[in-house]
Write a protein that holds these residues in place. Structure first.
Motif, short mmCIF file in Angstrom:
data_model
loop_
_atom_site.label_atom_id
_atom_site.label_comp_id
_atom_site.label_asym_id
_atom_site.label_seq_id
_atom_site.Cartn_x
_atom_site.Cartn_y
_atom_site.Cartn_z
N ARG A 1 -14.95 40.12 2.41
CA ARG A 1 -14.78 40.11 3.88
C ARG A 1 -16.43 40.09 4.62
O ARG A 1 -16.63 41.23 4.47
N PRO B 1 -19.81 53.60 11.56
CA PRO B 1 -18.30 53.49 11.65
C PRO B 1 -17.75 54.32 12.56
O PRO B 1 -18.42 55.56 13.01
N CYS C 1 -22.86 42.24 4.30
CA CYS C 1 -22.43 42.47 5.89
C CYS C 1 -22.96 40.97 6.63
O CYS C 1 -24.12 41.09 6.91
N GLU D 1 -17.21 40.22 7.43
CA GLU D 1 -17.23 40.92 8.57
C GLU D 1 -17.34 42.45 8.50
O GLU D 1 -17.26 43.27 9.37
N SER D 2 -16.70 42.90 7.17
CA SER D 2 -16.48 44.39 6.96
C SER D 2 -17.28 44.91 5.62
O SER D 2 -17.13 46.09 5.56
N ARG E 1 -19.81 46.16 3.54
CA ARG E 1 -21.12 46.71 3.80
C ARG E 1 -21.98 46.24 2.79
O ARG E 1 -23.33 46.16 2.93
N CYS F 1 -19.97 48.21 8.14
CA CYS F 1 -20.05 47.04 8.69
C CYS F 1 -19.06 46.68 9.26
O CYS F 1 -17.76 46.68 8.93
N ASN F 2 -19.14 46.17 10.71
CA ASN F 2 -18.32 46.08 11.57
C ASN F 2 -18.46 44.53 12.43
O ASN F 2 -19.72 44.32 12.71
N SER F 3 -17.56 43.59 12.19
CA SER F 3 -17.84 42.28 12.81
C SER F 3 -19.07 41.77 12.31
O SER F 3 -19.69 41.11 13.07
#
Length: 876
Positions: free
Chosen positions: A315, A344, A323, A317-318, A320, A336-338
């Motif tokens: 993924r 975090p 990312c 978007e998440s 790390r 890793c966010n969006s």
């Protein structure tokens, strides 16, 4: 060192990594062998061939078979231990590492960990040893500096890493032993207040089990409280009403007897579970077991996932490590966010661009923030928390810990303090419950106490119990009515609040709920009686007698009346014991006496007489020269005698200074005297006259005041009554009532004068026309008196003409000077002396007039003092 490098190093240490690398090297070796053979068969296929051989460029050729890692050891070769120690050191690997050994360069020849090439090619470790950072160490030890050490609390995971605070070394890390948690740097026993971690409080009836707050066996957590698995109230609270074919289990209604064909009844969880969700026929739902549905990755959500190289289901978007795009890796501790690398939740980005953990007591529920939020009151958080945990009901927040409420107190969720349950209630499951009838509690109690024996309580919610009334008892606890207080049996008594009734002891009897002592003349030799027995006739006993043997025959001098030994009255006697009538007491003969309860009478001797049952001594002024008498003889008039006199010779006449009163010679009081003997009345004491005093009693004369003193009063009792003569007087005798006044023409300035010589004649210029004066009167101004002892103001003569006197008390007059005159007498000022007018002069003193100049001559000014200033005329 990154986390991946750490894991790689750990695998090297443990042997896993080495095994996989050996497999890779074997495959590579086979490939190289095949390529070399193929090169021989097809010359020119490989580049870099030398004229001297067919080896690949840069390779040292295949190692000898006996030295290769891929070759199995012969039977004669020692088998090396594969036991590794899980440790790390800070020692660098500059002395060891990947080496070319026997012409081969690969990780398989890493001299840091290769047991056959430890520290150097060909340096093989002995049996029971392994290679630790280029040094052969015994199994269970590792290299630390130049020596091998045992991993222990002094070298845990690294050289010199000492475990403190009670921690032990476990797998290369300092950890608290099993059953203990780290709290403020110390390992403390794990309990309900520190479960799994420091300050983690188990509440709601949960206990600490294997580091987790869990409900006891047979209970489950419901709305923050532990309740029985089959507690029907839990279903009702959830809005469920179980039918007769259902059972309430853990807050839900379960039908365990009618599962359908695709379900199975699981009694351990009291539920119907789909058969497709069972694993190994156990009642544990698990839909992602690899044994049934293939790889565990198949259970990962696949929507939106991509493949990055060998990594599937990534993924962007998440992840790390990928990312936003494959291969873009976020730094350590950054999430890793969006699709962006951000701190975090539970962390914040510091000014230096690094992620910092939110401190305990704070939180951050969003990503990419630059600060943390403080937990609200009544909530706590651990370091790095994304949210705060509200302290559950039954606890309170203090110093970022949820602490259990003290016994006897309760709290709501999110409380910062606990409230003590009021008196008459108790705390149970974080609820103040009312004490039932028959019990009580004080404020802040954790339980109700049953009413003690001897008490009762008919109402609920009380702080004390009522005492059973006096005369009753209650041997049981927890009673609810006064009817539970039973009346005491005959012969027993009780105080208020008694658990049992007390038996009245021997010597007493029960009356009106009181053990009273048997009265005198009675006894009781048994306990628990309501009356006493009478002593035999003619005997008596002390109060509280417990035996018939305590009844004693009334002794001589007494008689029995209503079982009491009564003493014979004063003046009587009784020689017999056991008498039963007052008539047994006989009167004493005349002249003899007795006390109450006497068995004989006493004869009164000389000097005494019988009076009110005693032989009294004859009073003063009397005597008795015979025995057996009821009175004494009086001494002659004016005589007295000592108390208890036995003959008339003891009578003595009263001396002077005294008088007879009630047979005793009494001294006259101070201020009086009596010169006679044998006086019989106080009138014989004569008051001291004026001019005298008497400061003692019993005197036959008065003391006289001395010369220079007087006393105008009679009956004086002190020498201070003699006063000194005042100024202007004197006293030349003794015992004077007054002083003599100095005559006219004299004065006396002193007090206490003792003769007439103290009166002095008035000096010149003065006179005295009164007697008894302390000073003389002064002649007025304008007069003079040249005589002493003057007795009248007429002695003061007016100053003649030509003089004056401006002072009083003068014995001469002042003369007017030359050039002046005074025609008047009695002048009182120098201004009376006038200047001679012009044409006159005065060449003498004390003149009444001035002299005229001769031959019609004159003076040019006034106050001329000589004829020489007379001139015919004045020029001006």
């Amino acid at each position: 060192m990154t986390e991946q490098q750490k894991n790689t190093e750990s695998k090297k240490q443990g042997g896993e990594y080495k095994a996989s690398q050996r497999f890779a090297w074997l495959a590579l070796w086979g490939t190289l062998t095949f390529t070399i053979v193929l090169g021989f068969l097809q010359p020119g296929l490989m580049t870099g061939r030398t004229t001297g051989g067919n080896q690949p460029m840069g390779c040292g050729g295949p190692p000898p078979p006996e030295n290769t890692q891929t070759q199995k050891p012969t039977a004669a070769a020692p088998k090396l231990s594969t036991k590794k120690a899980a440790f790390r050191t800070d020692m660098g690997n500059d002395t060891c590492g990947a080496r070319r050994c026997n012409g081969v360069f690969s990780e398989e020849k890493n001299t840091c960990s290769n047991d056959y090439h430890c520290g150097a090619c060909g340096n093989k470790c002995n049996l029971g040893e392994y290679c630790s950072l280029g040094k052969c160490c015994p199994n269970g030890q590792y290299r630390c500096g130049d020596t091998c050490v045992v991993e222990d609390e002094n070298n845990c995971g690294a050289c010199g890493n000492v475990c403190s605070g009670g921690k032990t070394c476990q797998s290369g890390r300092c950890k608290c032993p099993s059953g203990k948690v780290l709290c403020n740097g110390q390992c403390i026993p794990e309990d309900n207040n520190n479960c799994g971690s420091c300050g983690n409080v188990c509440s709601g009836g949960k206990t600490c089990q294997s580091g987790q707050c869990q409900c006891p066996s047979g209970q489950f957590s419901f709305q923050g409280q532990c309740r029985g698995n089959f507690d029907a109230e839990a279903c009702t609270a959830n809005g469920n009403t179980c039918s007769s074919e259902q059972t309430c289990f853990k807050g839900r209604c379960w039908n365990t007897l009618n599962c359908n064909d695709n379900q199975v009844a699981c009694n351990n969880v009291y539920a119907c579970i789909p058969k497709s969700q069972l694993f190994n026929d156990s009642c544990t739902p698990d839909i992602c077991r690899s044994s049934r549905m293939g790889s565990s990755q198949d259970c990962f959500p696949q929507h939106g996932a991509v493949t990055c190289g060998i990594y599937k289901y990534v993924r962007l978007e998440s992840d790390r490590h990928h990312c936003g795009q494959c291969g873009r890796r976020c730094d350590d501790n950054i999430a890793c966010n969006s699709g962006k690398c951000q701190c975090p939740a539970g962390k914040f980005m510091d000014a230096d661009g690094s992620c910092k953990t939110c401190a305990a007591g704070t939180y951050q529920d969003q990503v990419g923030q630059v600060s943390c939020n403080t937990c609200p009151a009544g909530a706590i958080s651990q370091a790095g928390s994304a949210s705060c945990q509200t302290c559950p009901a039954g606890t309170f927040a203090s110093n970022n810990k949820c602490k259990a409420c003290p016994v006897g107190s309760v709290s709501q969720a999110g409380a910062t303090s606990c409230q003590a349950c009021p008196a008459g209630a108790y705390a149970s499951n974080n609820e103040c419950k009312t004490c039932a009838a028959g019990s009580f509690s004080q404020a802040g109690s954790g339980s109700c106490q049953p009413c003690a024996a001897g008490t009762y309580q008919g109402q609920a919610g009380q702080s004390s119990c009522n005492s059973c009334p006096a005369g009753t008892m209650n041997p049981h606890t927890g009673k609810t009515s006064v009817s539970d207080c039973r009346a005491c049996f005959s012969g027993t008594v009780s105080q208020a609040g008694a658990a049992v009734c007390q038996l009245c002891a021997a010597g007493t009897y029960a009356s009106n709920n009181e053990c009273k002592p048997c009265a005198a003349g009675t006894y009781q030799n048994q306990a628990g009686r309501t009356s006493c027995s009478l002593c035999p006739t003619g005997s008596s006993s002390a109060a509280g007698s417990a035996s018939a043997s305590d009844c004693n025959v009334c002794p001589a001098g007494t008689y029995e009346s209503n079982r009491v030994c009564v003493s014979c009255p004063v003046g009587t006697y009784n020689r017999d014991s056991g008498s039963t009538s007052a008539s047994a007491c006989k009167a004493c003969p005349t002249g003899s006496v007795s006390q109450a309860g006497s068995s004989v009478c006493q004869l009164c001797l000389e000097g005494t007489f019988a009076s009110n049952g005693v032989c009294a001594s004859c009073p003063a002024g009397t005597y008795q020269d015979q025995a057996r008498q009821s009175s004494c003889k009086a001494c002659p008039t004016g005589h007295t005698s000592p108390v208890g006199s036995k003959n008339a010779d003891a009578c003595q006449i009263c001396s002077s200074g005294t008088y007879l009163k009630d047979g005793v010679c009494v001294p006259c009081p101070a201020g009086t005297m009596n010169a006679n003997t044998g006086s019989t009345s106080a009138d014989a004491c004569i008051v001291c006259a004026a001019g005298t005093y008497q400061d003692q009693t019993g005197a036959h004369w008065c003391k006289a005041c001395g010369k220079g003193k007087y006393n105008p009063n009679t009956g004086s009792t002190s020498a201070s009554a003699c006063l000194p003569c005042s100024a202007g007087s004197y006293s030349d005798g003794y015992a004077k009532a007054s002083c003599k006044a100095c005559p006219i023409g004299t004065f006396n300035p002193d007090t206490g004068s003792q003769d007439a010589s103290a009166c002095q004649a008035c000096p010149t210029g003065r006179f005295q026309d009164e007697t008894g004066q302390a000073s003389c009167k002064a002649c007025p101004a304008g007069t003079k008196n040249s005589n002493t002892g003057s007795t009248s103001s007429s002695a003061c003569i007016l100053c003649p003409t030509g003089t004056y006197q401006d002072q009083t008390g003068a014995h001469w007059c002042k003369a007017c000077g030359k050039g002046k005159y005074n025609p008047n007498t009695g002048s009182t000022s120098a201004s009376a002396c006038l200047a001679c007018p012009k044409g006159t002069y005065n060449d003498g003193y004390a003149k009444a007039s001035c002299r005229s100049c001769d031959n019609k001559m004159t003076t040019c000014s006034t106050g001329s003092t000589s004829s020489s200033v007379c001139v015919p005329y004045c020029t001006q």
